[in-house]
Structures are given as C-alpha cells and as structure tokens.
Design a protein around this motif. Structure first.
Motif, PDB file in Angstrom:
ATOM      1  N   ASP A   1      -8.952   3.837   0.527  1.00  0.00           N
ATOM      2  CA  ASP A   1      -9.663   3.685   1.805  1.00  0.00           C
ATOM      3  C   ASP A   1      -8.958   4.498   2.894  1.00  0.00           C
ATOM      4  O   ASP A   1      -9.606   5.154   3.713  1.00  0.00           O
TER       5      ASP A   1
ATOM      6  N   HIS B   1     -10.587   7.448   5.138  1.00  0.00           N
ATOM      7  CA  HIS B   1     -10.536   7.490   6.615  1.00  0.00           C
ATOM      8  C   HIS B   1     -10.085   8.874   7.076  1.00  0.00           C
ATOM      9  O   HIS B   1     -10.670   9.467   7.986  1.00  0.00           O
TER      10      HIS B   1
ATOM     11  N   HIS C   1     -18.484   5.805   4.424  1.00  0.00           N
ATOM     12  CA  HIS C   1     -18.272   4.466   4.969  1.00  0.00           C
ATOM     13  C   HIS C   1     -19.588   3.731   5.213  1.00  0.00           C
ATOM     14  O   HIS C   1     -19.676   2.525   4.985  1.00  0.00           O
TER      15      HIS C   1
ATOM     16  N   HIS D   1     -14.491  -3.111  -0.014  1.00  0.00           N
ATOM     17  CA  HIS D   1     -14.697  -1.933   0.832  1.00  0.00           C
ATOM     18  C   HIS D   1     -13.944  -0.695   0.337  1.00  0.00           C
ATOM     19  O   HIS D   1     -14.523   0.388   0.221  1.00  0.00           O
TER      20      HIS D   1
ATOM     21  N   ASN E   1     -15.499   2.862  -1.269  1.00  0.00           N
ATOM     22  CA  ASN E   1     -15.192   4.180  -0.708  1.00  0.00           C
ATOM     23  C   ASN E   1     -14.568   5.106  -1.755  1.00  0.00           C
ATOM     24  O   ASN E   1     -14.889   6.300  -1.820  1.00  0.00           O
TER      25      ASN E   1
HETATM   26 FE   LIG Z   1     -12.496   1.989   5.561  1.00  0.00          FE
END
Ligand SMILES: [Fe+2]
Length: 427
Positions: free
Chosen positions: A210, A214, A279, A293, A297
């Motif tokens: 994740d 980002h 996302h 999550h 991703n």
């Molecule tokens: Fe995230």
C-alpha cells in the motif's frame, strides 16, 4: 471518457494544483520513539493525555512501553481502547465524553488507521462541540484548531499519520464518510519500529505494498510538486530496499524503521498530490467485500499501470531508477516494463496473488460507478477513465471461486486471515 468530461476533470484538477502553494499543508514532526513524547508534553506543560487505541493493540502489550513511560514522567494517561474497525460516530462520542470528563489536554492515536482516525475525529469534536461529525463530512468543515495530536502508526502503511482526513461511519445510517481539513493533520508522528514488530508477514506485505502504491500514484499523477516528487522517490527506494527484509524477518529493526519512514513519506506525498484509480477501485472492493485495502492495491497496481500505457513510461522509468532496478540507458518502454514486472515479482515473493477471491461479476458495474465517483474529477490521474473503462479492472482481478471436486461443486474461498492478524490491523 468523452471530451467534455475530460475537459471538466482537467480544469478542476488544474485549479486545485494552482492552489497547493497557498493551502496550509504541513508535515508532522517525526519522533523516533514513543519515549520522546514526554519531552514534547513537558515543553507544552501538558500533564493529562488521552490515549486512543483498540483492545487488541493493548492485549498484545504494544502500548505498554508508552503507558509506563508517561506514568514514570508524571503524565496521567486516560486510555480509550474501544476503537472498532471503521470507527463509528458512537465510538467517537464515547471517547469524547471520557476525554472531557478526565480533563485531558492532548490526544495520542495509537494503532492502525482506525485508532488514528478515531483520535482525529475526537479532536474535531473537541474543537467543534456544537457541530456533529455528520455535519463535518466533506472538506474544510472543522476549521478550528484541535488538541495537540500525536499519531503512532503500528502498521507502516496507511499513511494516516500524515493526512488531512479521517473516515467515520454512522452506524445508524450506514453512511461511511470522510472528514477532511488541515487541523486534522497530526502535529507529531512517532515512527517507532518497536511497535510494528508484532505485525505478521502477510499484513507486513500488504500494508507495505500500500505504501508503494501511495508513492507511485502520487508520483505519476499531474499534481506533483518538487517536494512530493522527492518524497515519493525516497519512499519507493525505501520500499524496494526494506519491505522484503521486514517480511522475511519481522524483528529486523532497521527494515521496520525504514518502512515506517517510507509510509510517512508516501503519506506526505499523496496528501498533497493525491492517489489514483488503483485506490478508487480498491476502496470500492473494500466497501463491497471488505477486501483488505493494501492487498487490493497490491493486486491491482500492475493492471492499472499497464492500462495507463505509454503516457507514464518515463515516470515509471524514474521510479525504476529510484528503486535501483532501471537505468537511464534503457528505453522508457523497456524500463516501464521492468518496473511493472518487479512489482509483480515482489507480490509473488510475498505470497500475494494476481487475483482477488470472493468477487461477484454482477457487482462490477456498480463498483465501477463507485470508483469513478470517488476519482473523477478529483484525482489528477495521468489518463482519465470513465466507469466503462474502470470496469475492466474488476475483470482483471476476478477469479472464479466455484470448484469441482469429483462430482461435487462448491465455492472456494481463500484461506481466511487469522483472527489474531485481523485484530492487529483492525480488518
Ligand atoms: Fe492506501
């Protein structure tokens, strides 16, 4: 996406980009250990703090070092450890009452995204006693200084220790919404590797990926600044050099420390430069199926990068150079291919599949609508896509769950995450 919508999205994003320099973004001050908190409290004459966490974090003894340290330094700690996964309005209100009853002067959010989000929301309600959380949904609705807030992330992934947002659920209306305002950025982020050592490898892998997403999405978008470019590149370098080490050996303090720093930097980058379609699609899967999550991703990002095509090849080359796997002698196309392949390889080496179980094809249209609604026009993605184009990503990660054994047909489900692992990250 049709030309009119494209033009609308780009104008909207351009206005936000132009406004970046005048918006009051700031990076939280980094503290290296939970034991550094008392010095800050001393300087500010604060003697009563409110610790927001959840039962499992306390059960595993992760907050003990902090609680002992504060007590040894004469600081009274009121603990609220009832934070639930996806904190609710009731959750926040219960915490706020306790905060006021005990006369606390500062907030410490200690845990995964939920605990820190809850602490932010408590701060918002302390600052705005007459305004309900529901009324603060959206942007710039807090607009007042909240009590001093420390964020102690235990997952090295969410980046919430750096962001302007908190996500709260109204359990009565089932409405999950974001409250986004500058006072919600924590003043201090405590990046203490000791508190992340209990994370099991599977969660280390998914939250670590994740972080990478980002950084990638912030970097390839159109709203980068000089500062977010540097933050994203350093985060990518740190992930490529530390995530697998932290996955292989959870007690590798240096790797854990570097992953916390990567998470912080990537968080700072996407707070200003936004994330992208990966996302938006991952959030829709989380809402519908409770898909983790970070895992969503990790699985999605190679497909999303491939779909953007040649528009991002040069940027992927730059990310590949930062990661140490590409050089400038390579063609942009070749470097982009190498970078995307390296993400697939990293996923594979940490047991992350190329597909997501438990999806239902009948939901894909609806999910694509949710993703489009979240991303367009806000996310400054390199290539704009409408609902129809986004729907392809759900098909990309779909895997048939029906299996036939002999003459019996049933539903195959992936191995569930162990209860202990769920508790640690609040999933
Ligand atoms: Fe995230």
């Amino acid at each position: 996406m049709n030309l009119f919508n494209k033009a609308f999205c780009r104008i909207f994003q351009y206005c936000f980009k132009v406004a970046i320099p005048i918006l009051p973004y700031y990076n939280p001050t980094i503290l290296d250990s939970v034991e550094d908190i008392s010095k800050v409290l001393d300087e500010k004459n604060i003697t009563k703090v409110f610790l927001v966490t959840d039962k499992s974090i306390r059960k595993f003894g992760i907050t003990k070092k902090l609680e002992t340290h504060l007590a040894d330094n004469g600081i009274a700690v009121t603990v609220f450890d009832d934070v639930v996964s996806n904190p609710t309005v009731d959750n926040v209100e219960a915490a706020r009452k306790l905060y006021l009853a005990k006369g606390c002067q500062a907030l410490i959010g200690f845990g995964g995204g939920s605990a820190i989000d809850c602490a932010k929301a408590v701060g918002a309600r302390i600052a705005r006693p007459k305004k309900s959380l529901d009324k603060m949904a959206g942007i710039l609705q807090v607009f007042r200084r909240i009590p001093l807030l420390f964020a102690i992330p235990t997952t090295a992934g969410t980046g919430t220790e750096t962001t302007v947002a908190t996500v709260i659920t109204n359990s009565k209306t089932k409405h999950k919404y974001m409250i986004s305002d500058f006072p919600l950025i924590p003043k201090y982020a405590v990046l203490d590797p000791e508190v992340t050592k209990t994370l099991p490898p599977s969660i280390t892998a998914s939250v670590g990926m994740d972080v990478l997403v980002h950084a990638i999405e912030a970097y390839i978008g159109n709203s980068t600044t000089k500062k977010t470019v540097h933050e994203a590149l350093e985060a990518v370098y740190l992930v490529y050099n530390n995530l697998k080490k932290a996955y292989d050996d959870g007690n590798d303090t240096e790797a854990r420390r570097n992953m916390l720093r990567a998470s912080y930097l990537a968080g700072c980058a996407f707070t200003v430069s936004y994330v992208g379609y990966c996302h938006a699609v991952a959030h829709s899967l989380g809402g519908m199926y409770n898909t983790h999550h970070g895992l969503a991703n990790a699985v999605l990002i190679p497909y999303v990068l491939e779909a953007y095509g040649s528009k991002i090849h040069f940027k992927l080359k730059q990310l590949g150079v930062a990661a140490g796997i590409c050089n400038y002698r390579m063609s942009d196309e070749e470097a982009a291919r190498v970078f995307i392949q390296s993400i697939k390889d990293m996923n594979k080496s940490m047991g992350i599949s190329t597909k997501i179980h438990g999806l239902n094809k009948a939901d894909f249209k609806q999910l694509a609508q949710y993703a489009s609604k979240e991303a367009n026009p806000v996310y400054p993605v390199p290539v704009l896509m409408d609902e129809g184009e986004l729907e392809q990503f759900y098909h990309n990660v779909y895997i048939e769950d029906r299996v036939t054994v002999g003459n019996m047909t049933g539903i195959s489900r992936p191995t569930p995450v162990k209860q202990e692992e769920k508790e640690l990250v609040g999933v």
